[in-house]
Design an enzyme around this catalytic site. Structure first.
Site, mmCIF file in Angstrom:
data_model
loop_
_atom_site.group_PDB
_atom_site.id
_atom_site.type_symbol
_atom_site.label_atom_id
_atom_site.label_comp_id
_atom_site.label_asym_id
_atom_site.label_seq_id
_atom_site.Cartn_x
_atom_site.Cartn_y
_atom_site.Cartn_z
ATOM 1 N N VAL A 1 1.046 -1.270 0.014
ATOM 2 C CA VAL A 1 0.248 -0.098 0.144
ATOM 3 C C VAL A 1 0.702 1.199 -0.122
ATOM 4 C CG1 VAL A 1 -1.884 1.422 1.335
ATOM 5 C CG2 VAL A 1 -2.018 -1.145 0.976
ATOM 6 N N CYS A 2 1.956 1.155 0.571
ATOM 7 C CA CYS A 2 2.829 2.413 1.008
ATOM 8 C C CYS A 2 3.158 3.155 -0.310
ATOM 9 C CB CYS A 2 4.157 2.057 1.633
ATOM 10 S SG CYS A 2 3.633 1.451 3.347
ATOM 11 N N PRO A 3 3.601 2.361 -1.299
ATOM 12 C CA PRO A 3 4.197 3.153 -2.670
ATOM 13 C C PRO A 3 2.847 3.655 -3.490
ATOM 14 C CG PRO A 3 4.158 0.421 -3.068
ATOM 15 C CD PRO A 3 4.024 0.911 -1.578
#
Length: 179
Positions: free
Chosen positions: A50-52
């Site tokens: 999810v972070c990117p």
């Protein structure tokens, strides 16, 4: 009971950073943003899923934030070397690629703790996003479960509402009148 942060001076910090192109290391402190608005966000870990999506969406909107005299700073508990490796790895190879703001390393986890987003038993941060005004006052805080990404559009809307200088009703949008 957790201590309130909104409406108080933002907790101070100094952290090591890597530039968005992955070429240079440096240091950043909250005082470096005096006179500008700051969108300061935590994400759990480099090389995750999810972070990117969040980091690249904020990077893609960096010019919109800059038009609002706002800087962006991302931070996780990873080292600056992990950040550099992620930035310099192409997106199609699970990398982040170049971004339009620096990534900071909170390897000691102190800043995540000070901002109330540290999951102590896991040693990582929740998805916390903070808007700090030019005088260093924390004006907005949102913390999500790590399974759910945040919204660039909502961050921009709240930033513009805060910058409007007045009271903003529910669902206020840029161009709407203040109360």
């Amino acid at each position: 009971m957790a201590e309130r942060l909104v409406g108080k001076p933002a907790p101070d910090f100094t952290m090591e950073t890597v530039t968005g192109d992955g070429k240079d290391f440096g240091k950043v402190s909250l005082s470096d943003y005096r006179g500008k608005w700051l969108v300061f966000f935590f994400y759990p870990l480099d090389f995750t899923f999810v972070c990117p999506t969040e980091i690249t969406a904020l990077s893609d909107a960096a010019a919109e934030f800059a038009e609002l005299d706002t800087e962006i700073l991302g931070v996780s508990i990873d080292s600056i070397h992990s950040h550099k490796a992620w930035i310099t790895t192409p997106r199609d190879m699970n990398g982040l690629g170049q971004v339009n703001f620096p990534l900071a390393s909170d390897i000691t986890k102190k800043v995540a703790s000070d901002y109330g987003v540290l999951i102590e038993e896991e040693g990582i941060a929740l998805r916390g996003l903070f808007i700090i005004d030019p005088d260093g006052e924390l004006k907005y805080a949102v913390v999500n479960h790590n399974d759910v990404g945040r919204s660039v559009e909502e961050t921009l809307r709240v930033l513009q509402a805060l910058q409007s200088g007045g009271l903003c009703a529910m669902n206020w949008k840029p161009g709407d009148k203040n109360l």
